[in-house]
Design an enzyme around this catalytic site. Structure first.
Site, PDB file in Angstrom:
ATOM      1  CG  ASP A   1      61.019  24.839  16.208  1.00 41.67           C
ATOM      2  OD1 ASP A   1      60.959  25.319  15.064  1.00 41.67           O
ATOM      3  OD2 ASP A   1      62.020  24.942  16.933  1.00 41.67           O
TER       4      ASP A   1
ATOM      5  CG  ASP B   1      65.489  28.364  17.248  1.00 44.46           C
ATOM      6  OD1 ASP B   1      64.337  27.972  17.489  1.00 44.46           O
ATOM      7  OD2 ASP B   1      66.144  27.986  16.259  1.00 44.46           O
TER       8      ASP B   1
END
Length: 509
Positions: free
Chosen positions: A358, A411
């Protein structure tokens, strides 16, 4: 398995911030067009915050268009349109103001907006006109209208956005609620099934036991090698989205999303309706080729297909976000029932790799590709603004700028795998709510998501890698608690009795 990579590769939480933003209302020959969004310079006069205080003005192009020399076009009393390049922004502003322009619009050479600031060598003399940068597409639209001798009027103003929009609260609730629902789903359904087992005959009980064994075969237990392999393939898939994202590619993703959403919605709907219909939910019928299937399943499936098709056909409608979120949440709940982490060892490998993934694709990739790959893919910049559907989104309800809050499936799914494991571990070890791990990992996820929102505000709305905050707040909390409770070794090497062996899982994959 390929669909599994695309449903979470865009792991990023976004919303558009317009700290120095300017709304550009425009009229073409008196007919109002679609409002544009610009970015005000750090110099010059700020535009009014209220639309009622702004003045309507006529737009003309500078000649030369770069506005680096005195314009041969009459600028007095008009708003001037120039393109970026060849000289500093303050030089353009000085020339436009000297020519009598009441405002300057600078057409950028790309879609992203750039904050126009003064360099150390810039000199400007009491600039009293507003200077606004607009995206390349917006500038080209105005340029085309002016090239055909059409009259273009503008009105510039910069409304203030609220500190917190209710949409952010709703998105937070949806993300946390999806994880909690998925973590407790198996217990919710299992409890209902166990009540019905008492009413079955010995033969029926044998059939149910066999079906439960078949269900366990459908569960995929992730191992360490598969976790690393998953992250690597997700990076490859993200690159494919970045380089080859086009309308046809987006439609492939939409079709895949609809298939997964139909499956997820179908499974969730049948499970929930089975609780209401009791023994009638066990009725079956024989379907050619397929064989014996649940009657309830046959009835529900057409509605799920119709729901997904309706969303796909109206995905640009103002209400389409509702259908996308329903399909997405159903899909994620189903995925979290199928994919499972066997222990904290695998969870640490998976989430640590995802943590680096990420950060790299949001913050480090601009140094290589000159733009954030994750943010470009999530916003759909390379597909004419078409974003991939593997996102939960919700519109800004009270924000004058409009737009959406977005959160990628990754997420939710990746921390969700850990929270779901914590829930199963607490049940298997007979732990209570407070002395277990499910409650604290859920709270950690909620706090991590809140910290992501705080970072969004502090970073002027720049897209944030949510896992940067979610991983420490979920995995970190469980690791610290396990150390304090002297249960780290048990969690690290824990294996669910019902799960297949890692070697068998590799062969299945």
């Amino acid at each position: 398995m390929g669909f599994g990579y695309c449903i979470w590769c865009c792991s990023c939480l976004l919303f558009l911030s317009y700290t120095f933003g300017v709304k550009v209302k425009n009229w073409i020959d008196g007919i109002e067009g679609t409002s544009m969004v610009g970015l005000s310079a750090r110099f010059g006069t700020p535009v009014p915050t209220n639309e009622d205080e702004a003045h309507r003005m006529t737009l003309v192009e500078t000649n030369p268009l770069n506005c680096c020399e005195n314009s041969s076009t009459q600028l007095s009393g008009y708003a001037a349109l120039s393109k970026r390049g060849n000289c500093t922004f303050t030089t353009k502003a000085n020339i436009a103001q000297a020519g009598g322009a009441v405002a300057l619009l600078v057409m950028n050479d790309k879609e992203d907006l750039f904050k126009m600031v003064c360099s150390e060598n810039d000199t400007f003399f009491d600039l009293k006109i507003p200077v606004v940068m607009i995206p390349k597409s917006a500038g080209e639209t105005l340029h085309d209208r002016l090239s055909t001798s059409r009259k273009v009027d503008l009105l510039l103003y910069s409304p203030e956005r609220p500190l917190v929009d209710i949409s952010e609260i709703f998105l937070w609730v949806m993300a946390v609620g999806t994880i909690v629902c998925a973590s407790l789903w198996s217990k919710f359904i299992a409890n209902e099934q166990s009540d019905s087992y008492k009413q079955l005959t010995r033969k029926e009980t044998h059939d149910i036991s066999a079906s439960k064994v078949e269900t366990e075969k459908d569960v995929m237990h992730i191992n360490s090698k598969a976790a690393v392999f998953f992250i690597v393939l997700s990076s490859i898939f993200l690159m494919l989205l970045y380089f080859f994202m086009a309308d046809w590619f987006i439609w492939i993703l939409i079709v895949l999303f609809c298939i997964g959403g139909i499956e997820g919605m179908h499974i969730c709907s049948v499970a929930l309706l089975s609780r209401s219909f009791g023994r009638y939910a066990d009725m079956t019928l024989k379907v050619p080729i397929v064989g014996e299937v649940s009657l309830l399943s046959v009835i529900v499936l057409p509605f799920c297909i119709a729901f997904a098709v309706t969303w796909a056909a109206n995905q640009h409608a103002s209400y389409a976000w509702i259908g996308q979120d329903v399909l997405g949440i159903s899909l994620m709940i189903t995925v979290l029932q199928i994919a499972r982490l066997p222990n904290i060892k695998v969870a640490t490998v998976l989430l640590s790799c995802a943590f680096v993934y990420d950060i790299f694709w949001v913050f480090i990739s601009p140094f290589i590709f000159h733009e954030s790959v994750m943010i470009v893919v999530a916003r759909g910049d390379k597909s004419g603004g078409e974003s991939i559907p593997m996102l939960l989104r919700i519109p800004h309800f009270h924000d004058p700028w409009g737009g959406y809050d977005l959160i990628g499936f990754g997420d939710i799914l990746l921390p969700g795998l850990l929270v779901a494991f914590a829930a199963r571990y607490d049940r298997s070890t007979k732990k209570g709510l407070c002395n277990g791990y499910f409650l604290w990992s859920t709270i950690g996820y909620g706090v991590g998501l809140f910290l992501t929102y705080v970072a969004l505000y502090l970073m002027d709305g720049q897209g944030q890698p949510a896992l940067l905050y979610l991983v420490p707040c979920t995995l970190g909390v469980i690791l610290i608690l396990s150390f304090l409770r002297w249960e780290f070794k048990d969690l690290w090497f824990y294996e669910e009795c019902a799960g297949p062996k890692p070697r068998d899982e590799i062969q299945q994959a």
